[in-house]
Write a protein that holds these residues in place. Structure first.
Motif, PDB file in Angstrom:
ATOM      1  N   GLU A   1       0.420 -25.520   8.860  1.00 34.28           N
ATOM      2  CA  GLU A   1       1.777 -26.002   9.144  1.00 34.28           C
ATOM      3  C   GLU A   1       1.742 -27.246  10.032  1.00 34.28           C
ATOM      4  O   GLU A   1       2.509 -28.183   9.836  1.00 34.28           O
ATOM      5  N   HIS A   2       0.825 -27.278  11.000  1.00 32.96           N
ATOM      6  CA  HIS A   2       0.687 -28.460  11.856  1.00 32.96           C
ATOM      7  C   HIS A   2       0.210 -29.669  11.050  1.00 32.96           C
ATOM      8  O   HIS A   2       0.648 -30.786  11.291  1.00 32.96           O
TER       9      HIS A   2
ATOM     10  N   ILE B   1       0.760 -30.142   7.788  1.00 33.50           N
ATOM     11  CA  ILE B   1       1.829 -30.553   6.878  1.00 33.50           C
ATOM     12  C   ILE B   1       2.988 -31.191   7.630  1.00 33.50           C
ATOM     13  O   ILE B   1       3.427 -32.296   7.298  1.00 33.50           O
ATOM     14  N   SER B   2       3.487 -30.535   8.671  1.00 29.63           N
ATOM     15  CA  SER B   2       4.670 -31.065   9.363  1.00 29.63           C
ATOM     16  C   SER B   2       4.347 -32.240  10.270  1.00 29.63           C
ATOM     17  O   SER B   2       5.158 -33.135  10.430  1.00 29.63           O
ATOM     18  N   GLY B   3       3.150 -32.251  10.835  1.00 26.10           N
ATOM     19  CA  GLY B   3       2.818 -33.327  11.763  1.00 26.10           C
ATOM     20  C   GLY B   3       1.885 -34.381  11.210  1.00 26.10           C
ATOM     21  O   GLY B   3       1.582 -35.365  11.877  1.00 26.10           O
TER      22      GLY B   3
END
Length: 131
Positions: free
Chosen positions: A75-76, A78-80
């Motif tokens: 998630e880090h 992908i989102s960041g």
């Protein structure tokens, strides 16, 4: 190799020092808790055997959190857009190595670098398009 034996006081100090933020204690407070002065604790901290045992304890204690850490990483990424974390994930899964060896074999004829480059670009495009 001879392993240096640490004292009970050193092992107790390691218990405190391995905690996040030293369990909320200062170095002086850790020293007092284990019954030594702060200079002794400072000397221990520069000792290789003490440092290696402290590092071993920190790694051992943090191992229980690794599944959660790894689960949160995608998630880090992908989102960041965290490329460094993406690299760690790929390395952990054996999908990325630090070293690539290329052995060229040449038959003696002329090498068409432009054709090779075109093939590489086509393969990269096909890969990015999900083929």
């Amino acid at each position: 190799m001879t392993k240096t034996k640490l004292s009970e006081a050193q092992l107790r100090a390691i218990e405190y020092l391995a905690l996040p933020d030293k369990g909320g204690l200062t170095y002086a407070e850790v020293a007092a808790e284990v019954g030594v002065d702060e200079r002794t604790l400072r000397r221990w901290r520069s000792d290789d055997a003490f440092y290696e045992e402290l590092k071993r304890k920190i790694i051992k204690d943090s191992a229980k959190d690794l599944p959660r850490v790894f689960a949160s990483m995608p998630e880090h990424v992908i989102s960041g857009g965290n490329a460094a974390m993406a690299r760690i994930i790929l390395q952990a899964h054996g999908m990325l190595s630090d070293k690539v060896e290329v052995h060229a074999q040449h038959s003696g004829g002329a090498v068409d670098v432009d054709a090779i480059r075109a093939r590489m670009m086509a393969q990269a495009k096909a890969h990015s398009d999900g083929e």
